[in-house]
Design a protein around this motif. Sequence first.
Motif, PDB file in Angstrom:
ATOM      1  N   VAL A   1       0.844  -1.202   0.000  1.00 18.11           N
ATOM      2  CA  VAL A   1       0.000   0.000   0.000  1.00 18.11           C
ATOM      3  C   VAL A   1       0.874   1.245   0.000  1.00 18.11           C
ATOM      4  O   VAL A   1       0.674   2.173  -0.794  1.00 18.11           O
ATOM      5  CB  VAL A   1      -0.946   0.017   1.212  1.00 18.11           C
ATOM      6  N   TYR A   2       1.876   1.267   0.874  1.00 19.21           N
ATOM      7  CA  TYR A   2       2.753   2.438   0.959  1.00 19.21           C
ATOM      8  C   TYR A   2       3.633   2.582  -0.279  1.00 19.21           C
ATOM      9  O   TYR A   2       3.964   3.693  -0.697  1.00 19.21           O
ATOM     10  CB  TYR A   2       3.616   2.355   2.218  1.00 19.21           C
ATOM     11  N   THR A   3       3.999   1.465  -0.877  1.00 21.25           N
ATOM     12  CA  THR A   3       4.800   1.526  -2.102  1.00 21.25           C
ATOM     13  C   THR A   3       4.027   2.216  -3.224  1.00 21.25           C
ATOM     14  O   THR A   3       4.574   3.010  -3.995  1.00 21.25           O
ATOM     15  CB  THR A   3       5.213   0.112  -2.554  1.00 21.25           C
ATOM     16  N   HIS A   4       2.733   1.929  -3.297  1.00 27.61           N
ATOM     17  CA  HIS A   4       1.910   2.512  -4.364  1.00 27.61           C
ATOM     18  C   HIS A   4       1.539   3.960  -4.088  1.00 27.61           C
ATOM     19  O   HIS A   4       1.472   4.777  -5.020  1.00 27.61           O
ATOM     20  CB  HIS A   4       0.635   1.681  -4.536  1.00 27.61           C
ATOM     21  N   PHE A   5       1.270   4.300  -2.833  1.00 22.88           N
ATOM     22  CA  PHE A   5       0.694   5.622  -2.557  1.00 22.88           C
ATOM     23  C   PHE A   5       1.497   6.484  -1.587  1.00 22.88           C
ATOM     24  O   PHE A   5       1.209   7.673  -1.467  1.00 22.88           O
ATOM     25  CB  PHE A   5      -0.740   5.445  -2.034  1.00 22.88           C
ATOM     26  N   GLY A   6       2.467   5.920  -0.932  1.00 25.06           N
ATOM     27  CA  GLY A   6       3.334   6.718  -0.092  1.00 25.06           C
ATOM     28  C   GLY A   6       2.784   7.028   1.286  1.00 25.06           C
ATOM     29  O   GLY A   6       3.393   6.694   2.301  1.00 25.06           O
ATOM     30  N   THR A   7       1.618   7.652   1.338  1.00 20.91           N
ATOM     31  CA  THR A   7       1.019   8.027   2.613  1.00 20.91           C
ATOM     32  C   THR A   7      -0.498   7.821   2.548  1.00 20.91           C
ATOM     33  O   THR A   7      -1.083   7.724   1.466  1.00 20.91           O
ATOM     34  CB  THR A   7       1.274   9.511   2.949  1.00 20.91           C
ATOM     35  N   LYS A   8      -1.095   7.795   3.710  1.00 18.43           N
ATOM     36  CA  LYS A   8      -2.553   7.707   3.790  1.00 18.43           C
ATOM     37  C   LYS A   8      -3.190   8.945   3.163  1.00 18.43           C
ATOM     38  O   LYS A   8      -4.218   8.851   2.473  1.00 18.43           O
ATOM     39  CB  LYS A   8      -2.950   7.577   5.257  1.00 18.43           C
ATOM     40  N   GLU A   9      -2.570  10.100   3.367  1.00 19.23           N
ATOM     41  CA  GLU A   9      -3.082  11.340   2.808  1.00 19.23           C
ATOM     42  C   GLU A   9      -3.081  11.307   1.280  1.00 19.23           C
ATOM     43  O   GLU A   9      -4.037  11.733   0.628  1.00 19.23           O
ATOM     44  CB  GLU A   9      -2.254  12.533   3.305  1.00 19.23           C
ATOM     45  N   ALA A  10      -1.988  10.789   0.707  1.00 20.85           N
ATOM     46  CA  ALA A  10      -1.891  10.705  -0.757  1.00 20.85           C
ATOM     47  C   ALA A  10      -2.942   9.752  -1.323  1.00 20.85           C
ATOM     48  O   ALA A  10      -3.530  10.000  -2.383  1.00 20.85           O
ATOM     49  CB  ALA A  10      -0.497  10.257  -1.161  1.00 20.85           C
ATOM     50  N   LEU A  11      -3.185   8.655  -0.618  1.00 24.50           N
ATOM     51  CA  LEU A  11      -4.217   7.704  -1.040  1.00 24.50           C
ATOM     52  C   LEU A  11      -5.592   8.366  -1.008  1.00 24.50           C
ATOM     53  O   LEU A  11      -6.405   8.197  -1.931  1.00 24.50           O
ATOM     54  CB  LEU A  11      -4.186   6.488  -0.120  1.00 24.50           C
ATOM     55  N   PHE A  12      -5.846   9.120   0.037  1.00 29.67           N
ATOM     56  CA  PHE A  12      -7.121   9.829   0.174  1.00 29.67           C
ATOM     57  C   PHE A  12      -7.318  10.817  -0.971  1.00 29.67           C
ATOM     58  O   PHE A  12      -8.375  10.870  -1.606  1.00 29.67           O
ATOM     59  CB  PHE A  12      -7.115  10.551   1.521  1.00 29.67           C
ATOM     60  N   LEU A  13      -6.283  11.603  -1.281  1.00 29.98           N
ATOM     61  CA  LEU A  13      -6.364  12.566  -2.375  1.00 29.98           C
ATOM     62  C   LEU A  13      -6.592  11.878  -3.718  1.00 29.98           C
ATOM     63  O   LEU A  13      -7.349  12.366  -4.566  1.00 29.98           O
ATOM     64  CB  LEU A  13      -5.088  13.401  -2.434  1.00 29.98           C
ATOM     65  N   GLU A  14      -5.944  10.736  -3.904  1.00 32.40           N
ATOM     66  CA  GLU A  14      -6.110   9.969  -5.152  1.00 32.40           C
ATOM     67  C   GLU A  14      -7.556   9.533  -5.336  1.00 32.40           C
ATOM     68  O   GLU A  14      -8.115   9.598  -6.440  1.00 32.40           O
ATOM     69  CB  GLU A  14      -5.194   8.746  -5.121  1.00 32.40           C
TER      70      GLU A  14
ATOM     71  N   PHE B   1      -7.159  19.144   5.051  1.00 32.94           N
ATOM     72  CA  PHE B   1      -6.567  19.009   3.722  1.00 32.94           C
ATOM     73  C   PHE B   1      -7.193  20.036   2.771  1.00 32.94           C
ATOM     74  O   PHE B   1      -8.140  19.715   2.044  1.00 32.94           O
ATOM     75  CB  PHE B   1      -6.794  17.599   3.158  1.00 32.94           C
ATOM     76  N   PRO B   2      -6.699  21.261   2.765  1.00 27.85           N
ATOM     77  CA  PRO B   2      -7.271  22.292   1.878  1.00 27.85           C
ATOM     78  C   PRO B   2      -7.266  21.878   0.408  1.00 27.85           C
ATOM     79  O   PRO B   2      -8.123  22.313  -0.366  1.00 27.85           O
ATOM     80  CB  PRO B   2      -6.362  23.502   2.118  1.00 27.85           C
ATOM     81  N   GLU B   3      -6.320  21.030   0.024  1.00 27.19           N
ATOM     82  CA  GLU B   3      -6.223  20.603  -1.367  1.00 27.19           C
ATOM     83  C   GLU B   3      -7.447  19.801  -1.799  1.00 27.19           C
ATOM     84  O   GLU B   3      -7.805  19.780  -2.986  1.00 27.19           O
ATOM     85  CB  GLU B   3      -4.959  19.754  -1.563  1.00 27.19           C
ATOM     86  N   LEU B   4      -8.112  19.144  -0.836  1.00 31.91           N
ATOM     87  CA  LEU B   4      -9.275  18.323  -1.171  1.00 31.91           C
ATOM     88  C   LEU B   4     -10.366  19.143  -1.837  1.00 31.91           C
ATOM     89  O   LEU B   4     -10.914  18.769  -2.875  1.00 31.91           O
ATOM     90  CB  LEU B   4      -9.837  17.672   0.096  1.00 31.91           C
ATOM     91  N   GLY B   5     -10.731  20.265  -1.184  1.00 28.95           N
ATOM     92  CA  GLY B   5     -11.787  21.097  -1.735  1.00 28.95           C
ATOM     93  C   GLY B   5     -11.435  21.628  -3.110  1.00 28.95           C
ATOM     94  O   GLY B   5     -12.285  21.692  -3.996  1.00 28.95           O
TER      95      GLY B   5
END
Length: 210
Positions: free
Chosen positions: A48-61, A121-125
Motif C-alpha cells: 500500500v505504501y509503495t503505491h501511494f506513499g502516505t494515507k493522505e496521498a491515497l485519500f487525495l487519489e 486538507f485544503p487541497e481536497l476542496g
Amino acid sequence: MTNPVETRTTRKRQSILAAATELFLQRGFLATNMDEVAAIASVSKQTVYTHFGTKEALFLEIVTGMTGEAGDELEGQVADPVDGRPIEDFLLEFAEQQLAIVMTPRLMQLRRLVIGEAERFPELGKRLHAKGPGRSIGRLTKAFAHYSESGDVEAEDQRAAASFFNWLVMGEPVNDAMLLGDRAIPDADALRSHARESVRIFLAAYGRRP
C-alpha cells in the motif's frame, strides 16, 4: 503482449483503491487505517505504501479519481453544442445527465467527507471543485460562447451565466442531500422535472429576447 508484472501491479493498485474507497466513505479519514486497507485489498501494508506513499496521498487519489470519473461520464454523455442544435435541447440534456450522474449516494458521501476534512486538507476542496463544478462550469462557458454568437444567449459575462445555470440545476438537490442524507436524493422523475424548470428559468433570464 501484456506484461504480467505490470498487470499484477495494476491489479494490486486497483484493489487498494477499491478497499480504501469503501473504508473512507464508511468511516472517514481518521477512522480508516492502512492495515485494514491492506487486509481488504489482500496485499501487504508495505505494498500500500509503495503505491501511494502516505494515507493522505491515497485519500487525495480517491477524491480526484471519483470526481474525475463523474466529469468524464458527463462529458461522454453530453456532446458540446453544434450549429443547429436548439439551446433548450442542449441545456436540458446537460442538466438531466448532470443530476443523474452526480446525485448518487456515493458521490454525496464523498462530498460530505471532503467538506468534513477541508480544514485538514485544503487541497481536497480545490480538487473536488476543479474536477466537479469547475469542470461543468467551464464546459457551459464554452457552450454559452457558441450560443451567444447565434443570439440564443444574451450574457455579458458568459462564465457568470454558466455558474448561475450550474447552481440553479445543482444547488437545491445537492444541499438537501448534504444536510438531510441520502434519503433526500430525489427520484429520477423529480430530477427530470427539476432540470426542466431550471432550463426554463435560465432561458427566461438569459435567452433570446423577442
